[in-house]
Design an enzyme around this catalytic site. Structure first.
Site, PDB file in Angstrom:
ATOM      1  N   TYR A 100       0.828  -1.217   0.000  1.00 39.13           N
ATOM      2  CA  TYR A 100       0.000   0.000   0.000  1.00 39.13           C
ATOM      3  C   TYR A 100       0.858   1.262   0.000  1.00 39.13           C
ATOM      4  CZ  TYR A 100      -4.248  -2.709   0.699  1.00 39.13           C
ATOM      5  OH  TYR A 100      -5.292  -3.563   0.526  1.00 39.13           O
ATOM      6  N   GLU A 108       5.338 -26.542  18.361  1.00 43.57           N
ATOM      7  CA  GLU A 108       4.521 -26.083  17.225  1.00 43.57           C
ATOM      8  C   GLU A 108       3.228 -25.410  17.658  1.00 43.57           C
ATOM      9  OE1 GLU A 108       3.336 -29.288  14.649  1.00 43.57           O
ATOM     10  OE2 GLU A 108       1.921 -28.029  13.536  1.00 43.57           O
ATOM     11  N   ASP A 127       3.709 -31.701  15.836  1.00 46.41           N
ATOM     12  CA  ASP A 127       2.696 -32.743  15.713  1.00 46.41           C
ATOM     13  C   ASP A 127       3.279 -34.007  15.075  1.00 46.41           C
ATOM     14  OD1 ASP A 127       0.586 -31.460  16.888  1.00 46.41           O
ATOM     15  OD2 ASP A 127      -0.229 -30.667  15.021  1.00 46.41           O
TER      16      ASP A 127
END
Length: 364
Positions: free
Chosen positions: A104, A197, A249
């Protein structure tokens, strides 16, 4: 830590010097009636190779040119020069920005980017040209992860210079933003770093005082860690000589998160300071799912496809990485860190974590 305290300051000075050299070269060419051009290391897939010595992906020798005399190059060359101007402005003013911000901001200068990906691509070109990370340009990601533990830092950002705090002072931890990423490390009683995580597991570790029991700094990577988090992990390892252990995981994506921390990603092959090659992935392994009888979910077709992709990746050719991928494919089941809660909320901190840290001592 005096020597390390100069690192951040020196990096900013280096960026300014490289930007000045780039700008001077463009002006000199124009003064000599020569069309400016620049050579940038190619980031094409064919130019990305795995360096066994560095233990990460790096760029090969192929280069691409951006020349003002070529109509096709004129647009990206102009965008690159503007990006260098904008980064120089950020650093001189002591401001920070995000990739979205930059897209922007360009409009305020009538700089035409078709969309944000084009703007993002240009700043990556500038990274490759200067061989510096965008964080060194004061450009940070939107997403943030967190850190908690006995580490006293000293801020270096304008308005906060010299202020100190200990990262165990707030029970929610501290966001790894621009001010923390550039802070100096003052002192620590920690002996290791544990990167997890999941935010929920991070909170559990804080509640169960993992930082005291194991003398650990705990980092929530919030999934695949943002680059500022990977850079912080590298600093904790290199500057404080702390071992880094990774818990993710029990699936192919968790294994990949651990590998990105160790060896980086193909997307960042043009950078050197985002990896911790000595970091150790301690779980959750596929074999842990069997050993600890964790609740599981079936792997999807996408999971299985990703496993096969990683098996061909040169980073995954050593024993443990191939062995666990093979076991995931054999089981076709996956699990999560939270699955230990089946056996009690503190099973992961009381039993699993100490066992895995003990096991890690025998890992290469």
């Amino acid at each position: 830590m005096k020597k390390e305290k100069e690192v951040a300051k020196n990096k900013k000075a280096k960026v300014k010097e490289l930007l000045k050299e780039f700008g001077t070269r463009v002006y000199r060419d124009l003064d000599n009636s020569v069309f400016p051009e620049v050579a940038i290391p190619s980031r094409s897939v064919s130019n990305i190779v795995y360096d066994k010595k560095l233990r990460q992906y790096v760029l090969g020798k192929a280069m691409l040119s951006r020349s003002a005399k070529n109509m096709r190059h004129l647009r990206p060359f102009t965008q690159l020069v503007w990006m260098a101007f904008f980064v120089n402005k950020l650093i001189n003013q002591g401001k920070t920005s995000t990739l979205r911000d930059i897209y922007y901001s360009a409009q305020a200068f009538n700089m035409d980017f078709e969309d944000q990906p084009e703007s993002d691509h240009t700043i990556t070109d500038l990274e490759a040209l200067l061989t510096m990370a965008r964080e060194d340009f004061n450009v940070y990601p939107e997403e943030r992860s967190s850190v908690f533990g006995d580490l006293t830092i000293e801020y270096t950002v304008p308005g906060y210079e010299g202020r100190r705090l200990n990262l165990s002072d707030h029970p929610d931890g501290y966001l790894i933003g621009p001010s923390l990423s550039t802070a100096e490390f003052v002192k620590t009683g920690a002996e290791m770093v544990i990167a997890v995580e999941k935010g929920g597991i991070f909170t559990r570790f804080v509640e169960e005082k993992v930082h005291k029991k194991f003398k650990a700094i705990i980092v929530d990577t919030a999934g695949q860690p943002p680059r500022s988090t990977r850079y912080l992990l590298k600093r904790l390892h290199d500057e404080l000589d702390l071992d880094v252990f990774i818990l993710a995981d029990g699936d192919v994506y968790g294994e990949h998160i651990a590998m990105v921390i160790k060896s980086g990603s193909a997307n960042a092959a043009h950078l050197r300071e985002l990896t911790v090659p000595d970091a150790k992935w301690i779980g959750v392994w596929a074999s842990d799912i069997q050993k600890y009888k964790l609740p599981t979910d079936p792997m999807t077709e996408a999971d299985i496809k990703r496993c096969h992709e990683l098996k061909k990746d040169p980073r995954y050719q050593s024993d443990i990485w191939q062995r666990e991928l093979d076991l995931f494919l054999k089981m076709k089941r996956k699990s999560e860190l939270e699955a230990f809660s089946k056996y009690g909320l503190t099973k992961i901190t009381d039993d699993y974590l100490p066992e895995k840290l003990e096991m890690a001592n025998s890992m290469d």
